[in-house]
Design a protein around this motif. Structure first.
Motif, short mmCIF file in Angstrom:
data_model
loop_
_atom_site.label_atom_id
_atom_site.label_comp_id
_atom_site.label_asym_id
_atom_site.label_seq_id
_atom_site.Cartn_x
_atom_site.Cartn_y
_atom_site.Cartn_z
N ASP A 74 55.04 38.84 51.67
CA ASP A 74 55.81 40.40 51.71
C ASP A 74 55.68 40.99 50.15
N LEU A 75 55.27 41.96 50.07
CA LEU A 75 55.28 42.58 48.76
C LEU A 75 56.04 44.20 48.82
N GLN A 76 57.37 44.06 48.36
CA GLN A 76 58.16 45.19 48.36
C GLN A 76 58.69 45.30 46.80
N GLY A 77 58.39 46.78 46.34
CA GLY A 77 58.96 46.80 44.96
C GLY A 77 57.97 47.37 43.97
N SER A 78 58.51 47.61 42.81
CA SER A 78 57.68 48.06 41.83
C SER A 78 57.18 46.82 40.70
N TYR A 79 55.68 46.93 40.58
CA TYR A 79 55.21 45.85 39.88
C TYR A 79 53.94 46.40 39.17
N PRO A 80 53.49 45.86 38.02
CA PRO A 80 52.07 46.22 37.62
C PRO A 80 51.09 45.70 38.53
N PRO A 81 50.02 46.30 38.76
CA PRO A 81 49.17 46.19 39.66
C PRO A 81 48.56 44.56 39.98
N ALA A 82 48.32 44.11 38.67
CA ALA A 82 47.87 42.59 38.54
C ALA A 82 48.80 41.72 39.19
N VAL A 83 50.19 41.95 38.71
CA VAL A 83 51.22 41.03 39.30
C VAL A 83 51.58 41.32 40.78
N ALA A 84 51.39 42.49 41.17
CA ALA A 84 51.43 42.75 42.65
C ALA A 84 50.18 42.06 43.40
N LEU A 85 49.28 41.83 42.97
CA LEU A 85 48.14 41.34 43.63
C LEU A 85 48.22 39.80 43.81
N ASP A 86 48.82 39.21 42.38
CA ASP A 86 49.22 37.76 42.45
C ASP A 86 50.11 37.56 43.28
N THR A 87 51.29 38.42 43.57
CA THR A 87 52.34 38.16 44.16
C THR A 87 51.78 38.24 45.78
N LEU A 88 50.86 39.00 46.32
CA LEU A 88 50.52 39.33 47.61
C LEU A 88 49.77 38.20 47.88
N LEU A 89 48.92 37.59 46.86
CA LEU A 89 48.24 36.40 47.26
C LEU A 89 48.66 35.20 47.06
N ALA A 90 49.98 34.99 46.77
CA ALA A 90 50.65 33.63 46.55
C ALA A 90 50.94 32.97 47.85
N ASN A 91 50.45 31.82 47.82
CA ASN A 91 50.30 30.57 49.17
C ASN A 91 49.36 31.13 50.13
N SER A 92 48.39 31.91 49.61
CA SER A 92 47.35 32.11 50.63
C SER A 92 45.97 31.30 50.22
N GLY A 93 46.09 30.51 49.16
CA GLY A 93 44.78 29.92 48.79
C GLY A 93 43.89 30.67 48.08
N CYS A 94 44.34 31.90 47.88
CA CYS A 94 43.19 32.86 47.09
C CYS A 94 44.03 33.44 45.81
N ALA A 95 43.12 33.71 44.85
CA ALA A 95 43.54 34.33 43.59
C ALA A 95 42.53 35.43 43.34
N GLY A 96 43.03 36.45 42.32
CA GLY A 96 42.30 37.56 42.11
C GLY A 96 42.05 37.72 40.89
N GLY A 97 41.15 38.64 40.42
CA GLY A 97 40.86 38.92 38.97
C GLY A 97 40.30 40.53 39.08
N ALA A 98 40.26 40.97 37.64
CA ALA A 98 39.71 42.25 37.79
C ALA A 98 38.47 42.32 36.81
N ASP A 99 37.58 43.01 37.29
CA ASP A 99 36.33 43.48 36.69
C ASP A 99 36.31 44.72 36.27
N PRO A 100 35.93 44.75 34.93
CA PRO A 100 35.67 46.05 34.35
C PRO A 100 34.86 47.05 35.17
N PRO A 101 35.03 48.40 34.98
CA PRO A 101 34.27 49.60 35.77
C PRO A 101 32.96 49.45 35.29
N ALA A 102 32.08 49.43 36.30
CA ALA A 102 30.32 49.56 35.94
C ALA A 102 30.01 51.05 36.08
N TRP A 103 30.16 51.88 35.37
CA TRP A 103 29.46 53.25 35.43
C TRP A 103 28.73 53.10 34.15
#
Length: 103
Positions: A74-103
């Motif tokens: 469950d993700l409820q509240g205010s977070y920087p996007p990277a922290v929100a993603l880590d929280t959302l993925l907690a205990n899922s066995g997955c992890a996230g990361g950011a790639d720079p835009p490719a324009w």
């Protein structure tokens, strides 16, 4: 699929800045930026990542077969996007990361 390979591939959930976002040099990008509001109930991880993308303004990419059967937290509240993603993925066995835009 080998469970070690599955873990490595699941760790490859990627984020890219939305193509319409061209931040000025002095402005933070969404990934490193300020907190923003999130309201994503615990649910299948694939659905939660779609909501995360909508609410953060970021594009999320992940192999669907690696998300199958995984649950978000469950993700409820205010977070920087990277922290929100880590929280959302907690205990899922997955992890996230950011790639720079490719324009």
């Amino acid at each position: 699929m080998d469970s070690r390979l599955r873990g490595v591939l699941c760790a490859s959930i990627l984020l890219a800045l939305a193509p319409h976002a061209f931040p000025a040099a002095a402005q933070p990008t969404p990934v490193e930026g300020r907190s923003q509001a999130f309201a994503i109930p615990a649910q299948p991880l694939s659905s939660a990542l779609i909501l995360y993308g909508r609410q953060s303004g970021l594009q999320v990419a992940a192999p669907s077969e690696l998300l199958r059967g995984r649950q978000s937290t469950d993700l409820q509240g205010s977070y920087p996007p990277a922290v929100a993603l880590d929280t959302l993925l907690a205990n899922s066995g997955c992890a996230g990361g950011a790639d720079p835009p490719a324009w």
